[in-house]
Design a protein around this motif. Sequence first.
Motif, PDB file in Angstrom:
ATOM      1  N   GLU A 102       1.138  -0.952  -0.155  1.00 20.07           N
ATOM      2  CA  GLU A 102       0.035   0.311  -0.039  1.00 20.07           C
ATOM      3  C   GLU A 102       1.240   0.804  -0.084  1.00 20.07           C
ATOM      4  OE1 GLU A 102      -3.080   1.934   3.514  1.00 20.07           O
ATOM      5  OE2 GLU A 102      -2.611  -0.061   2.858  1.00 20.07           O
ATOM      6  N   GLU A 105       2.595   1.794  -3.329  1.00 23.25           N
ATOM      7  CA  GLU A 105       1.664   2.358  -4.324  1.00 23.25           C
ATOM      8  C   GLU A 105       1.222   3.502  -4.349  1.00 23.25           C
ATOM      9  OE1 GLU A 105      -1.336   2.402  -7.840  1.00 23.25           O
ATOM     10  OE2 GLU A 105       0.584   0.181  -6.945  1.00 23.25           O
ATOM     11  N   ARG A 106       0.678   4.101  -2.844  1.00 20.79           N
ATOM     12  CA  ARG A 106       0.697   6.070  -2.486  1.00 20.79           C
ATOM     13  C   ARG A 106       2.518   6.391  -3.267  1.00 20.79           C
ATOM     14  NH1 ARG A 106       0.517   6.576   2.998  1.00 20.79           N
ATOM     15  NH2 ARG A 106      -0.146   4.196   2.856  1.00 20.79           N
ATOM     16  N   ARG A 108       5.210   5.567  -5.697  1.00 15.06           N
ATOM     17  CA  ARG A 108       4.460   5.636  -7.142  1.00 15.06           C
ATOM     18  C   ARG A 108       2.901   6.718  -7.910  1.00 15.06           C
ATOM     19  NH1 ARG A 108       5.002  -0.379  -6.765  1.00 15.06           N
ATOM     20  NH2 ARG A 108       7.040  -1.010  -7.181  1.00 15.06           N
ATOM     21  N   ARG A 109       1.981   6.583  -7.157  1.00 14.09           N
ATOM     22  CA  ARG A 109       1.008   7.159  -7.781  1.00 14.09           C
ATOM     23  C   ARG A 109       1.193   8.838  -6.966  1.00 14.09           C
ATOM     24  NH1 ARG A 109      -3.651   6.687  -3.950  1.00 14.09           N
ATOM     25  NH2 ARG A 109      -2.862   4.743  -3.600  1.00 14.09           N
TER      26      ARG A 109
END
Length: 114
Positions: A102, A105-106, A108-109
């Motif tokens: 998680e 992912e944050r 990378r965003r």
Amino acid sequence: MVGGNAIRGTRIGAGPSGETERGEAAPRRRVSYWCANGHESRPSFAMDAEIPQEWDCPRCGLPAGLDKENPPAAPRTEPYKSHLAYVKERRSDADGEAILAEALERLRRRRGES
């Protein structure tokens, strides 16, 4: 000044010391406590004071009790734990993997990666 008339153990202006100046001492009683190492300590308490069941031994620091034959056991000391050790107690490896995924992912965003 060896052998002089100096008064030792007092300071100038301290005044007289003794029972007459301070008043009467409260009646006291001595209580024996024994630790697991067999040390006896005898603190004094006021006659009307409540006597504690345990007292710390001044020689070794272990808890001491009133019963000579059955002194309190030494407390179990926990080894030092790092922050990671406490986290591992609360979370499983699967939880850790999910939190890491998680967070990645944050990140990378935010960077604009997909």
